[in-house]
Each structure stands twice: as C-alpha cells, then as structure tokens.
Design a protein around this motif. Sequence first.
Motif, PDB file in Angstrom:
ATOM      1  N   UNK A  45     -24.495   1.791  57.047  1.00  0.00           N
ATOM      2  CA  UNK A  45     -23.996   0.458  57.699  1.00  0.00           C
ATOM      3  C   UNK A  45     -23.129   1.091  58.809  1.00  0.00           C
ATOM      4  N   UNK A  48     -25.382   1.972  61.731  1.00  0.00           N
ATOM      5  CA  UNK A  48     -26.205   1.012  62.207  1.00  0.00           C
ATOM      6  C   UNK A  48     -27.795   1.289  62.089  1.00  0.00           C
ATOM      7  N   UNK A  49     -27.910   2.112  60.965  1.00  0.00           N
ATOM      8  CA  UNK A  49     -29.417   2.485  60.789  1.00  0.00           C
ATOM      9  C   UNK A  49     -29.988   1.533  59.934  1.00  0.00           C
ATOM     10  N   UNK A  50     -31.633   1.458  60.319  1.00  0.00           N
ATOM     11  CA  UNK A  50     -32.549   0.434  59.653  1.00  0.00           C
ATOM     12  C   UNK A  50     -33.427   1.155  58.709  1.00  0.00           C
ATOM     13  N   UNK A  51     -34.013   0.381  57.994  1.00  0.00           N
ATOM     14  CA  UNK A  51     -35.081   0.681  57.157  1.00  0.00           C
ATOM     15  C   UNK A  51     -36.234   0.006  57.573  1.00  0.00           C
ATOM     16  N   UNK A  53     -40.612  -0.463  58.475  1.00  0.00           N
ATOM     17  CA  UNK A  53     -41.917   0.050  57.869  1.00  0.00           C
ATOM     18  C   UNK A  53     -42.466   1.308  58.385  1.00  0.00           C
ATOM     19  N   UNK A  57     -49.631   2.375  58.096  1.00  0.00           N
ATOM     20  CA  UNK A  57     -49.299   0.951  57.690  1.00  0.00           C
ATOM     21  C   UNK A  57     -49.598   1.431  56.031  1.00  0.00           C
ATOM     22  N   UNK A  59     -47.273   0.617  53.860  1.00  0.00           N
ATOM     23  CA  UNK A  59     -46.447  -0.027  52.996  1.00  0.00           C
ATOM     24  C   UNK A  59     -45.300   0.535  52.733  1.00  0.00           C
TER      25      UNK A  59
ATOM     26  N   UNK B  45     -43.762  -7.733  53.858  1.00  0.00           N
ATOM     27  CA  UNK B  45     -44.409  -6.542  53.860  1.00  0.00           C
ATOM     28  C   UNK B  45     -45.654  -6.495  54.932  1.00  0.00           C
ATOM     29  N   UNK B  53     -29.241  -4.814  61.000  1.00  0.00           N
ATOM     30  CA  UNK B  53     -27.766  -5.360  61.228  1.00  0.00           C
ATOM     31  C   UNK B  53     -27.432  -6.473  62.225  1.00  0.00           C
TER      32      UNK B  53
END
Lengths: 65, 65
Positions: A45, A48-51, A53, A57, A59, B45, B53
């Motif tokens: 948090x 500010x990392x993101x998850x 795709x 592809x 998934x 997905x 964020x």
Amino acid sequence: MKNSRHKKIIEIIKYNVIETQEELAEKLNEEGFQVTQATVSRDIKQLNLVKIPAEDNSGRQRYAV
Amino acid sequence: MKNSRHKKIIEIIKYNVIETQEELAEKLNEEGFQVTQATVSRDIKQLNLVKIPAEDNSGRQRYAV
DNA sequence: TATGAATACCAATTCAAC
DNA sequence: GTTGAATTGGTATTCATA
C-alpha cells in the motif's frame, strides 16, 4: 529497517513474478527480511504497488510497480 | 448478453468509483443486468481490468480500465 | 458456454505488543 | 511508528445446473 525492505520489494517484483503477498513475504525472508503477510500488505500500500494481469493472457496476476 | 454487459462495466467504472466487485454487481443490477459477484469477477478478468490505488493517496483502491 | 451458490484463496485490518 | 497473529473483507474458483 522499513525503507531498505521497501527497496528490496521493488527489486523483487521487478525481476520476479510474484503472484501473492505470501510469496513476496517468502522471498523477503530468503533475502533476510523477516516479515509476514500483514507487513507485506502494508508495504504494498505504501509503495502504491498494483496487481495486474500478466502480460501473456494467462489469466494470472502479478504485482508490479 | 455478455458483450453488452462488458460495455456497461467499462462505462460504470469509467464514471464511478467502484471499490468492490459486489458494488459493481449492484450497479449492474440497477442498470438491468442481473449478475452476482462470481460473474463480475470473470468479467473483470476477461476485460483485463485492474484495481489500483486511488489518485488521492487515501489508501483506497478502485477498479479501472 | 454462461452463470450462481458455495467455497477456497488471497489481502486488508484489528488488536495487542513492542 | 512498526509489526505479527488472528480476524475480517474481498476475489477467484469449483461444482452443479442450464
């Protein structure tokens, strides 16, 4: 120290496919930073990392800067 | 139909701050698309949407294209 | 193939403790 | 202010059904 751990996290997710926070915590432990999922969650948090795709592809999702 | 729902989802998250899949499912229901969280998860997905964020550093996350 | 209900899995927060 | 254990919250998947 938190700041050096943060730097290590950036490095890890940059060069490794990390799919879960547990996985990241494990990597950190291997690198000598003993933390649990709770701390990793807070770090993510703060950084500010993101998850996102995965590029292929498949998934799957991975953490990224 | 799935395709029109997908288009609606894009529209919704573009103009609304959606923080959870349940919330998105509710919005869709309001718009006449009756779906549950499970389907929303699959749609997200397939659309390659991400949860990021919020622009203000509130610590919150929202879905985005 | 598309979907929902239930479940499993993963992440965020609470509540102490330091 | 930082952290871990436990809990709660949120998401992905399984399993059944259509």
